[in-house]
Design a protein around this motif. Structure first.
Motif, PDB file in Angstrom:
ATOM      1  N   LEU A 197       0.731  -1.123   0.171  1.00  0.00           N
ATOM      2  CA  LEU A 197       0.150   0.124  -0.047  1.00  0.00           C
ATOM      3  C   LEU A 197       0.855   1.314   0.122  1.00  0.00           C
ATOM      4  CD1 LEU A 197      -2.682   1.437   0.010  1.00  0.00           C
ATOM      5  CD2 LEU A 197      -2.765   1.064   2.697  1.00  0.00           C
ATOM      6  N   MET A 198       2.109   1.202   0.832  1.00  0.00           N
ATOM      7  CA  MET A 198       2.761   2.242   0.887  1.00  0.00           C
ATOM      8  C   MET A 198       3.549   2.600  -0.410  1.00  0.00           C
ATOM      9  SD  MET A 198       4.010   4.805   2.712  1.00  0.00           S
ATOM     10  CE  MET A 198       3.587   4.616   4.104  1.00  0.00           C
ATOM     11  N   ASP A 199       3.902   1.618  -1.076  1.00  0.00           N
ATOM     12  CA  ASP A 199       4.604   1.544  -2.491  1.00  0.00           C
ATOM     13  C   ASP A 199       3.444   2.166  -3.482  1.00  0.00           C
ATOM     14  OD1 ASP A 199       6.997   0.495  -1.490  1.00  0.00           O
ATOM     15  OD2 ASP A 199       6.383  -1.531  -2.073  1.00  0.00           O
ATOM     16  N   GLU A 200       2.521   1.321  -3.474  1.00  0.00           N
ATOM     17  CA  GLU A 200       1.441   2.077  -4.485  1.00  0.00           C
ATOM     18  C   GLU A 200       0.843   3.461  -4.269  1.00  0.00           C
ATOM     19  OE1 GLU A 200      -1.001   1.443  -7.790  1.00  0.00           O
ATOM     20  OE2 GLU A 200       0.290   0.065  -6.742  1.00  0.00           O
ATOM     21  N   LEU A 201       1.029   3.914  -2.909  1.00  0.00           N
ATOM     22  CA  LEU A 201       0.623   5.507  -2.570  1.00  0.00           C
ATOM     23  C   LEU A 201       1.747   6.512  -3.092  1.00  0.00           C
ATOM     24  CD1 LEU A 201      -0.831   4.980   0.768  1.00  0.00           C
ATOM     25  CD2 LEU A 201      -2.014   5.551  -1.217  1.00  0.00           C
ATOM     26  N   GLU A 202       3.124   5.689  -2.854  1.00  0.00           N
ATOM     27  CA  GLU A 202       4.191   6.565  -3.256  1.00  0.00           C
ATOM     28  C   GLU A 202       4.245   6.888  -4.912  1.00  0.00           C
ATOM     29  OE1 GLU A 202       7.544   4.668  -1.559  1.00  0.00           O
ATOM     30  OE2 GLU A 202       7.261   5.595   0.394  1.00  0.00           O
ATOM     31  N   THR A 203       3.836   5.414  -5.587  1.00  0.00           N
ATOM     32  CA  THR A 203       3.647   5.511  -6.841  1.00  0.00           C
ATOM     33  C   THR A 203       2.681   6.430  -7.593  1.00  0.00           C
ATOM     34  OG1 THR A 203       4.484   3.110  -6.850  1.00  0.00           O
ATOM     35  CG2 THR A 203       3.431   4.155  -9.133  1.00  0.00           C
ATOM     36  N   VAL A 204       1.658   6.366  -6.903  1.00  0.00           N
ATOM     37  CA  VAL A 204       0.425   7.558  -7.242  1.00  0.00           C
ATOM     38  C   VAL A 204       0.786   8.913  -6.974  1.00  0.00           C
ATOM     39  CG1 VAL A 204      -1.908   8.036  -6.541  1.00  0.00           C
ATOM     40  CG2 VAL A 204      -1.369   5.674  -6.778  1.00  0.00           C
ATOM     41  N   VAL A 205       1.483   9.128  -5.750  1.00  0.00           N
ATOM     42  CA  VAL A 205       1.754  10.503  -5.434  1.00  0.00           C
ATOM     43  C   VAL A 205       2.663  10.844  -6.497  1.00  0.00           C
ATOM     44  CG1 VAL A 205       2.917  11.854  -3.890  1.00  0.00           C
ATOM     45  CG2 VAL A 205       1.242  10.263  -3.145  1.00  0.00           C
ATOM     46  N   THR A 206       3.741  10.077  -6.805  1.00  0.00           N
ATOM     47  CA  THR A 206       4.620  10.260  -7.916  1.00  0.00           C
ATOM     48  C   THR A 206       4.161  10.569  -9.164  1.00  0.00           C
ATOM     49  OG1 THR A 206       6.516   8.913  -6.678  1.00  0.00           O
ATOM     50  CG2 THR A 206       6.869   9.600  -8.909  1.00  0.00           C
ATOM     51  N   LYS A 207       3.319   9.930  -9.507  1.00  0.00           N
ATOM     52  CA  LYS A 207       2.908   9.910 -10.773  1.00  0.00           C
ATOM     53  C   LYS A 207       1.768  11.398 -10.980  1.00  0.00           C
ATOM     54  CE  LYS A 207       2.570   4.844 -12.287  1.00  0.00           C
ATOM     55  NZ  LYS A 207       1.660   3.960 -12.542  1.00  0.00           N
ATOM     56  N   LEU A 208       1.224  11.449  -9.836  1.00  0.00           N
ATOM     57  CA  LEU A 208       0.290  12.459 -10.123  1.00  0.00           C
ATOM     58  C   LEU A 208       0.747  13.842  -9.468  1.00  0.00           C
ATOM     59  CD1 LEU A 208      -2.982  11.000  -8.599  1.00  0.00           C
ATOM     60  CD2 LEU A 208      -2.156  11.224 -11.019  1.00  0.00           C
ATOM     61  N   ASP A 209       2.337  13.808  -9.242  1.00  0.00           N
ATOM     62  CA  ASP A 209       2.857  15.150  -8.722  1.00  0.00           C
ATOM     63  C   ASP A 209       3.295  15.953 -10.077  1.00  0.00           C
ATOM     64  OD1 ASP A 209       4.418  16.875  -7.076  1.00  0.00           O
ATOM     65  OD2 ASP A 209       6.025  16.081  -7.871  1.00  0.00           O
ATOM     66  N   LEU A 210       2.826  17.212  -9.932  1.00  0.00           N
ATOM     67  CA  LEU A 210       3.313  18.131 -10.790  1.00  0.00           C
ATOM     68  C   LEU A 210       4.064  19.360 -10.134  1.00  0.00           C
ATOM     69  CD1 LEU A 210       2.977  18.568 -14.001  1.00  0.00           C
ATOM     70  CD2 LEU A 210       0.873  20.180 -13.384  1.00  0.00           C
ATOM     71  N   PRO A 211       5.301  19.296 -10.586  1.00  0.00           N
ATOM     72  CA  PRO A 211       5.958  20.518  -9.979  1.00  0.00           C
ATOM     73  C   PRO A 211       5.337  21.872  -9.910  1.00  0.00           C
ATOM     74  CG  PRO A 211       7.501  18.911 -11.209  1.00  0.00           C
ATOM     75  CD  PRO A 211       6.244  18.877 -11.577  1.00  0.00           C
ATOM     76  N   SER A 212       5.590  22.646  -9.148  1.00  0.00           N
ATOM     77  CA  SER A 212       4.892  23.881  -8.907  1.00  0.00           C
ATOM     78  C   SER A 212       5.189  24.992 -10.523  1.00  0.00           C
ATOM     79  CB  SER A 212       5.171  24.772  -7.738  1.00  0.00           C
ATOM     80  OG  SER A 212       6.781  24.921  -7.480  1.00  0.00           O
ATOM     81  N   GLU A 213       6.730  24.864 -10.740  1.00  0.00           N
ATOM     82  CA  GLU A 213       7.001  25.625 -11.712  1.00  0.00           C
ATOM     83  C   GLU A 213       6.314  25.154 -13.040  1.00  0.00           C
ATOM     84  OE1 GLU A 213      10.282  22.351 -11.401  1.00  0.00           O
ATOM     85  OE2 GLU A 213       8.941  23.697  -9.888  1.00  0.00           O
ATOM     86  N   TYR A 214       6.103  23.902 -13.294  1.00  0.00           N
ATOM     87  CA  TYR A 214       5.292  23.578 -14.400  1.00  0.00           C
ATOM     88  C   TYR A 214       3.857  24.022 -14.430  1.00  0.00           C
ATOM     89  CZ  TYR A 214       9.054  20.285 -15.805  1.00  0.00           C
ATOM     90  OH  TYR A 214      10.071  19.849 -16.223  1.00  0.00           O
ATOM     91  N   GLN A 215       3.328  23.847 -13.108  1.00  0.00           N
ATOM     92  CA  GLN A 215       2.132  24.610 -13.008  1.00  0.00           C
ATOM     93  C   GLN A 215       1.767  25.987 -13.033  1.00  0.00           C
ATOM     94  OE1 GLN A 215       0.386  23.708  -8.812  1.00  0.00           O
ATOM     95  NE2 GLN A 215       1.224  21.482  -8.868  1.00  0.00           N
ATOM     96  N   LYS A 216       2.826  26.734 -12.864  1.00  0.00           N
ATOM     97  CA  LYS A 216       2.972  28.134 -13.160  1.00  0.00           C
ATOM     98  C   LYS A 216       3.007  28.520 -14.869  1.00  0.00           C
ATOM     99  CE  LYS A 216       5.480  32.477 -12.407  1.00  0.00           C
ATOM    100  NZ  LYS A 216       6.563  33.029 -11.726  1.00  0.00           N
ATOM    101  N   ILE A 217       3.925  27.688 -15.477  1.00  0.00           N
ATOM    102  CA  ILE A 217       3.931  27.626 -16.876  1.00  0.00           C
ATOM    103  C   ILE A 217       2.588  27.505 -17.647  1.00  0.00           C
ATOM    104  CG2 ILE A 217       5.093  26.639 -19.022  1.00  0.00           C
ATOM    105  CD1 ILE A 217       7.554  26.399 -17.174  1.00  0.00           C
TER     106      ILE A 217
END
Length: 766
Positions: A197-217
């Motif tokens: 579960l921890m690995d899956e959550l880390e994977t999901v968090v990693t996949k759904l992570d969008l750095p803030s600089e990209y969000q600004k662009i």
């Protein structure tokens, strides 16, 4: 159990009491298995009071008895006796010695068996008594032994109780250990599940992570500089990866994931609108591009637009992003591009084709008539070879200008709009709707994938170059109105460009046009064949080479370019039909004319044979040979008919001679016939002096000259043939004179040399 034991028990224990042993077996106590006893079964009163036995095999208590119904039944005891007989064993040597010693001690043992039995019984009784005394003497010891045995039994019982207690303890320990093992297993499973579960959550968090600089662009998209454009590409790709990441469907129900995806969707919509606005403006702007062309080139030019492609190539990855992320926006952008650039190419193509038509020149004839079945004076338009070459050159320049522009545009569209990929995620799938309206990806065979891609490319190119087919039709139609033979060299040029065009759309367009021109070629030659059949010949005093025979040379000259190309087969089959029709209708049209039909055939077949010999077309070899044969036949027929027999009376005289010979008169006796005597022969010969013969030959020349045409150019040929015929007849007459009038010294008044001189002088004088 052995039969000896059973026998001993029966004899020693049960016989004295008149009891019968039915069965016996070994028995022992539960905890004292080493000490065994005998369990014996007897039924002294079996026929009256039968006891009830439980847990005893039925066969043991079954005994056949002597009854009124059964006179004799074998009893188990007899069965035992039979068993004894079966188990009989001889006594050992030691037993034999003991028995012998016993009998030696009693001399009457053999003679008085009863006395011997009494002695034995007495001895046995004494021994039994001694045994009883011995047993009574050992009673205390037996009692002591029994007490010891009782103690041992008690000790064994106590030990058994302790063993039971220990067994209960061990069972409890075993149950406890099993519970502990199960609990440990559950703990391990829980830990493993927690880790997963921890690995899956880390994977999901990693996949759904969008750095803030990209969000600004993405939120503040800027496409004005190469640096900002590059940053926008990176941010857009990061968003695409996050939104298209492979996440388990069960996890998609999580509120956090749904919120994050909604957030991504907002970024996507805003960035897509900004990108669409930027590309729309660019497409509309480039719709007015003037294009690039080589100013040093003299001729027809179609401007190229490499500059537009170079500037748009920077947006290629973003266009691919739109295709994956916003298909509706992608289709809209593609439509704007084709509309804007389509106007640009429409302007360029119309300019190119208008210039080409201007170079060809204006036309005044709506439908030029160039039929080989008509006299050339009736042709409404006779195009010169130089004009025809000019039309062909202009067409080639136009087709050559199209290829690089179309190829560049097709390559750009395929790469920029990713036309070679059906699905955003796979190259061999197509997204469609299932029965419930849900998007599904269907795997397509490779051939269907390629076919679908080709259709997509052709569709876009058709929208960009919508006026090409129309303009090409107008240009070819313009050439057609200038030249009836246009279909031949146009077919050759189109075929070359179909094979060389690297643009699939342009190649298909040329191929479609090629089919239409091929149909025009078929129709054109069929029209020529019909013109031969429908040829109307004027009733002149002299008819020479027929129009379709004369005009065939023009047809052959114009068809030469097609025969030397890869499309020769298209013409060859028609060529044979055309020439066959000409050969057939020369004979038909030769009839019902003032000019002798032999002359018409002779001149036209000779002209046709000469032309086919010059053309050296292999498929027309049989037609060439046929034309030559028909020419020779017509020549021979003409000479035979019109030369006749210049020495008619001589020929008639010798026909009479030959008739007499045929009736039975000998050749050597013909001269004795009054009508065929030497004097009569000399009279006939005297009627043909050399001057008279020459005058007749000159009259014949004038007749031949009147029959033959100058364009046929066969006067000398016919004159020579008549000279040869005259010499043949002369030789025949001389031979008949020698045969029928040998030694008479009679000869014609002119010689072969005179004949040759007559023919030569007459020909030279004319």
């Amino acid at each position: 159990m052995s039969s000896s034991v059973i026998r001993d028990l029966q004899q020693d224990l049960f016989n004295p009491a008149e009891e019968r042993l039915i069965a016996c077996c070994h028995v022992s106590k539960l905890l004292k298995k080493k000490k065994t006893s005998f369990l014996c079964l007897v039924s002294k009163h079996i026929l009256k009071d039968t006891p009830i036995f439980k847990n005893i095999p039925k066969s043991w208590i079954t005994e056949d008895a002597l009854t009124p119904e059964n006179k004799y039944v074998t009893s188990p005891l007899m069965a035992l006796d039979n068993d004894f007989a079966d188990d009989f064993q001889a006594i050992t040597e030691k037993e034999q010695e003991d028995l012998k010693r016993l009998m030696d001690g009693c001399e009457f043992a053999i003679s008085n068996a009863e006395g011997f039995m009494e002695i034995l019984a007495r001895d046995l009784s004494l021994l039994d008594g001694e045994n009883v005394q011995c047993v009574l003497a050992s009673e205390e010891q037996v009692k002591s032994l029994m007490e010891q045995l009782e103690l041992a039994i008690n000790e064994a019982d106590e030990l058994e109780v302790k063993l039971d207690i220990y067994n209960e303890i061990l069972c409890h320990v075993r149950d406890t250990m099993e519970k502990m093992e199960k609990k440990n297993s559950m703990i391990s499973i829980v830990n493993k599940n927690n880790q997963l579960l921890m690995d899956e959550l880390e994977t999901v968090v990693t996949k759904l992570d969008l750095p803030s600089e990209y969000q600004k662009i993405l939120d503040e998209a800027d496409f004005q500089s190469p640096e900002s454009l590059s940053a926008a590409v990176k941010a857009a790709n990061a968003l695409k990866i996050a939104m298209n990441s492979d996440i388990d469907k069960a996890l998609l129900q999580m509120t956090a994931i749904q919120e994050q995806r909604k957030k991504f969707e907002k970024y996507k919509e805003k960035f897509s609108r900004s990108l669409s606005r930027q590309l729309n403006n660019l497409f509309i702007h480039y719709g007015n591009h003037k294009g690039e062309s080589d100013k040093n080139v003299d001729g027809l030019i179609l401007p190229q637009h490499n500059g537009v492609h170079r500037e748009l190539y920077a947006y290629t990855e973003l266009m691919h992003w739109v295709k994956v992320m916003d298909k509706k926006m992608y289709d809209s952008l593609k439509e704007v591009y084709t509309t804007s650039l389509g106007k640009l190419y429409d302007r360029d193509l119309r300019g190119l084709f208008n210039a080409a038509r201007d170079k060809i020149g204006a036309y005044t004839v709506t439908s030029p008539t160039t039929l080989i079945g008509l006299d050339r004076e009736f042709w409404t338009l006779d195009t010169s070879s130089s004009d025809r070459k000019k039309y062909e050159t202009i067409l080639e320049q136009v087709l050559t200008q199209l290829e690089p522009v179309f190829l560049q545009e097709q390559l750009f569209c395929v790469k920029f709009f990713q036309l070679d990929v059906l699905s955003p995620t796979s190259k061999n799938t197509l997204t469609t709707l299932d029965g419930s309206g849900v998007d599904v990806e269907v795997v397509l065979p490779q051939k269907k994938v390629e076919k679908q891609i080709d259709e997509d490319v052709r569709s876009m190119m058709s929208n960009l170059f919508a006026c090409l087919k129309t303009e090409l039709d107008l240009l070819i139609d313009h050439i057609k109105k200038q030249d009836s033979f246009y279909c031949m060299y146009v077919l050759v040029r189109l075929n070359q460009h179909v094979m060389s065009a690297q643009s699939s759309f342009l190649s298909n367009t040329f191929a479609s046009q090629l089919i239409e021109v091929k149909r025009s070629l078929d129709q054109f030659i069929q029209t020529q064949i019909d013109s031969v059949r429908e040829c109307r010949l004027p009733r002149k005093s002299k008819l020479g080479i027929l129009p379709y025979v004369s005009n065939l040379e023009i047809f052959a000259t114009n068809a030469e370019c097609l025969l030397k190309s890869d499309r020769a087969a298209d013409l060859e089959k028609w060529y044979t039909r055309l020439v066959d029709t000409i050969i057939e209708y020369i004979g038909i049209h030769a009839n019902d004319q003032k000019t002798p039909l032999q002359v018409i055939k002779m001149e036209n077949y000779h002209h046709l044979y000469s032309l086919l010999s010059q053309l050296k077309i292999s498929v027309l070899d049989s037609q060439r040979k046929e034309a030559k044969q028909k020419y020779n036949d017509a020549l021979q027929a003409y000479v035979t008919l019109y030369f006749g027999r210049p020495l008619e009376k001589l020929n008639t005289f010798f026909e009479g001679v030959q008739a007499r010979v045929a009736s039975g008169v000998k050749v050597s006796e013909v001269s004795y016939q009054l009508a065929f005597s030497k004097q009569e022969l000399r009279k006939v010969i005297n009627q043909y002096p050399g001057s008279t013969v020459k005058k007749g030959i000159e009259s014949l020349y004038k007749k031949v000259e009147k029959h033959l045409s100058e364009e046929g150019n066969l006067l000398q040929v016919v004159w020579r043939a008549m000279q040869e015929e005259f010499i043949r007849q002369y030789k025949m007459l001389e031979e008949l004179i020698q045969q029928c009038y040998p030694g008479s010294m009679i000869t014609l008044e002119f010689t072969i040399e005179d004949i040759l001189n007559y023919f030569s002088e007459i020909a030279q004088s004319h």
